[in-house]
Design a protein around this motif. Sequence first.
Motif, short mmCIF file in Angstrom:
data_model
loop_
_atom_site.label_atom_id
_atom_site.label_comp_id
_atom_site.label_asym_id
_atom_site.label_seq_id
_atom_site.Cartn_x
_atom_site.Cartn_y
_atom_site.Cartn_z
N ASP A 95 0.94 -4.61 2.18
CA ASP A 95 1.71 -3.27 1.90
C ASP A 95 0.98 -2.46 1.48
O ASP A 95 0.07 -2.69 0.78
N TYR A 96 0.94 -0.99 2.07
CA TYR A 96 0.45 -0.10 1.55
C TYR A 96 1.05 1.15 1.71
O TYR A 96 2.17 1.41 2.56
N ASN A 97 0.60 2.41 1.02
CA ASN A 97 1.16 3.77 1.23
C ASN A 97 -0.35 4.71 1.39
O ASN A 97 -1.44 4.27 1.16
N THR A 108 4.98 6.34 3.04
CA THR A 108 5.44 5.52 2.26
C THR A 108 5.16 4.12 2.63
O THR A 108 5.05 4.00 3.84
N GLN A 109 5.27 2.97 1.68
CA GLN A 109 5.30 1.53 2.18
C GLN A 109 6.35 1.35 3.07
O GLN A 109 6.20 0.61 4.14
N GLU A 110 7.44 2.06 2.84
CA GLU A 110 8.84 1.82 3.82
C GLU A 110 8.53 2.23 5.22
O GLU A 110 8.75 1.49 6.38
N ASN A 113 5.79 -0.09 6.84
CA ASN A 113 6.16 -1.61 6.94
C ASN A 113 4.99 -2.42 6.31
O ASN A 113 3.90 -2.09 6.35
N THR A 114 5.44 -3.61 6.30
CA THR A 114 4.41 -4.69 6.10
C THR A 114 3.68 -5.12 7.24
O THR A 114 4.05 -5.19 8.02
N SER A 168 -4.68 5.41 -1.39
CA SER A 168 -3.88 4.48 -0.79
C SER A 168 -3.69 3.17 -1.95
O SER A 168 -4.75 2.65 -2.39
N VAL A 170 -2.61 -0.59 -2.28
CA VAL A 170 -2.62 -1.82 -1.48
C VAL A 170 -2.11 -2.92 -1.99
O VAL A 170 -2.59 -3.25 -3.19
N THR A 171 -1.02 -3.55 -1.70
CA THR A 171 -0.73 -4.93 -2.07
C THR A 171 -1.13 -5.98 -1.08
O THR A 171 -0.52 -6.08 0.04
#
Length: 183
Positions: A95-97, A108-110, A113-114, A168, A170-171
């Motif tokens: 996931d990232y923004n 946004t992360q939303e 999306n993943t 950014s 990032v997860t």
Amino acid sequence: MRTILYMIGLFLLFFSCKAPEARRPVNIKSGSFINESINRNKQLAAKQEARIQKIIDQDTINEYITSKGGFWYFYNKKDTTSTTTPKFGDIVNFDYNVKDLNGNVIYTQEELNTTTYRIDKEELFLGLREGLKLMKEGEIVTFLFPSYQAYGYYGDDNKIGTNIPLVSEVTLNKITKESTTEN
């Protein structure tokens, strides 16, 4: 008399013709445009890097690392036990923004999306591609990308304009090794 005129005509025709000579190419110095473009890009990169360095200098909380690829990052959450990072062909789920250097959210992360991405086998902007290779499963990293490591001159044809440096977060959720996906 007629024969003499034919002989003179043939003589003139024979000796007036000679082998064609190669023409020399015309040298045009067109490197000035390229040189100007190089200088402009160097100035732009230096300006963006100075701006990023100012952000780093003002941030007393985080410890920034300079990558070999020309971007900066810090760990929001670091895994100190694992040594597994994604390699060529591995599949990562993350996931990232995306924000600008002022902290304004671009995506946004939303919205993004993943994302599932096969390392170096699919399209992703250069800095994020290289940044993912530095991460371990479960880590959260914030990257600061100059525009040449992000979307560069063209932007993304949507919300990111020309030559915009990006931040950014990032997860990295999961790494699936390439060898386990082929069986």
